[in-house]
Design an enzyme around this catalytic site. Structure first.
Site, PDB file in Angstrom:
ATOM      1  N   SER A   1     -36.339 -16.654  16.821  1.00  0.00           N
ATOM      2  CA  SER A   1     -36.215 -15.533  17.774  1.00  0.00           C
ATOM      3  C   SER A   1     -37.048 -15.874  18.992  1.00  0.00           C
ATOM      4  CB  SER A   1     -36.755 -14.246  17.137  1.00  0.00           C
ATOM      5  OG  SER A   1     -36.939 -13.247  18.121  1.00  0.00           O
TER       6      SER A   1
ATOM      7  N   TYR B   1     -43.370  -9.967  12.256  1.00  0.00           N
ATOM      8  CA  TYR B   1     -42.037 -10.518  12.496  1.00  0.00           C
ATOM      9  C   TYR B   1     -42.132 -11.747  13.403  1.00  0.00           C
ATOM     10  CZ  TYR B   1     -37.240 -10.807  14.297  1.00  0.00           C
ATOM     11  OH  TYR B   1     -35.989 -11.252  14.663  1.00  0.00           O
TER      12      TYR B   1
END
Ligand SMILES: NC(=O)c1ccc[n+]([C@@H]2O[C@H](COP(=O)([O-])OP(=O)(O)OC[C@H]3O[C@@H](n4cnc5c(N)ncnc54)[C@H](O)[C@@H]3O)[C@@H](O)[C@H]2O)c1
Length: 242
Positions: free
Chosen positions: A136, A150
């Protein structure tokens, strides 16, 4: 991709499902591992015998080993997409408890290690063998406030990609995708379903909109296919220029 069998973790929803659809459209077959029974059924209903769906919690090492061993011989995977992921509970560093830490690490990071290990053990050698991991842009930006855990896992996925690319060359290419804001159910965990907030974020994206799962799937398909035969160890942004 006609002789490819692509194992997609978290393939019952969002980006994973779009990758399954793209692989099938390119003539391949897909193994779909997910915990979402309804999503798996929908995928099976859409694709029939060219998908092999199984309910597998990829955060569990034993479940991954068992699911790989249970695949019929003609379903030995040739390619792997480590896609399953969760945002986790939004929280400050001071509030993190060990259970939150364990779960996000297990689903987002350990799963990729477990699935990669199982894939290498069982794979059918293929001249275009490739692994695609889902990182990401949060790996670099640190993610939205409250999503440090995350972001940490996505940074580790980028590191794993580079290390695995070196170790597995020249037999298996390994690359990662770093999506930006993509319109999938996972965003409910980031923006709580607040479309206004998503529109606000979109104005800061050079391409002025969130991405679609199918746009990430196109990039995944390229990394899985012979078209990217000299590409390994890269992390490719699919983020609208953000
Ligand atoms: N959507 C985005 O904006 C975005 C941005 C960057 C990276 N990503 C990454 O892309 C990947 C896919 O995300 P998405 O947006 O499609 O989300 P999604 O929530 O639509 O899909 C995730 C899938 O993973 C499955 N899953 C979750 N835990 C699992 C487990 N333990 N075992 C098996 N399956 C499990 C879910 O059931 C779901 O089907 C994730 O790794 C995510 O971090 C997404």
């Amino acid at each position: 991709m006609t002789d490819a069998v692509v194992l997609v973790t978290g393939g019952a929803s969002g980006i994973g499902r779009a990758i399954v659809d793209a692989v099938l459209a390119a003539g391949g077959r897909a193994i779909v591992w997910d915990i979402d029974a309804a999503g798996l059924s929908a995928c099976a209903a859409a694709h029939g015998a060219r998908v092999h769906p199984a309910r597998v919690d990829v955060a569990e090492a034993g479940a991954v080993t068992t699911a790989m061993a249970e695949l019929p011989p003609d379903w030995a995977p040739t390619h792997l997409v480590n896609n399953a992921g969760i945002i986790g509970r939004r929280m400050r560093l001071a509030e993190m408890d060990p259970a939150d830490i364990d779960r996000v690490l297990a689903v987002n990071l350990k799963s990729a290690l477990y699935a990669t290990r199982a894939f290498l053990d069982r794979r059918r050698p293929h001249p275009g063998a490739a692994i695609v991991n889902l990182s990401s842009i949060a790996a670099r930006t640190g993610g939205m406030p409250g999503n440090a855990l995350y972001a940490t896992t996505k940074g580790a996925i980028a590191s794993l990609t580079v290390a695995a690319a070196k170790e597995l060359a020249p037999d298996v290419r390994v690359n990662a995708l770093a999506p930006g804001v993509i319109d999938t159910p996972i965003q409910d965990g980031v923006f709580g379903g607040d479309r206004g907030r998503i529109a606000e974020i979109a104005r800061a994206i050079p391409l002025q909109r969130p991405g679609a799962a199918a746009e990430v799937a196109e990039a995944a398909l390229w990394l899985l296919s012979p078209a990217s035969s000299y590409v390994t160890g890269t992390v490719l942004d699919v983020a609208g220029g953000r």
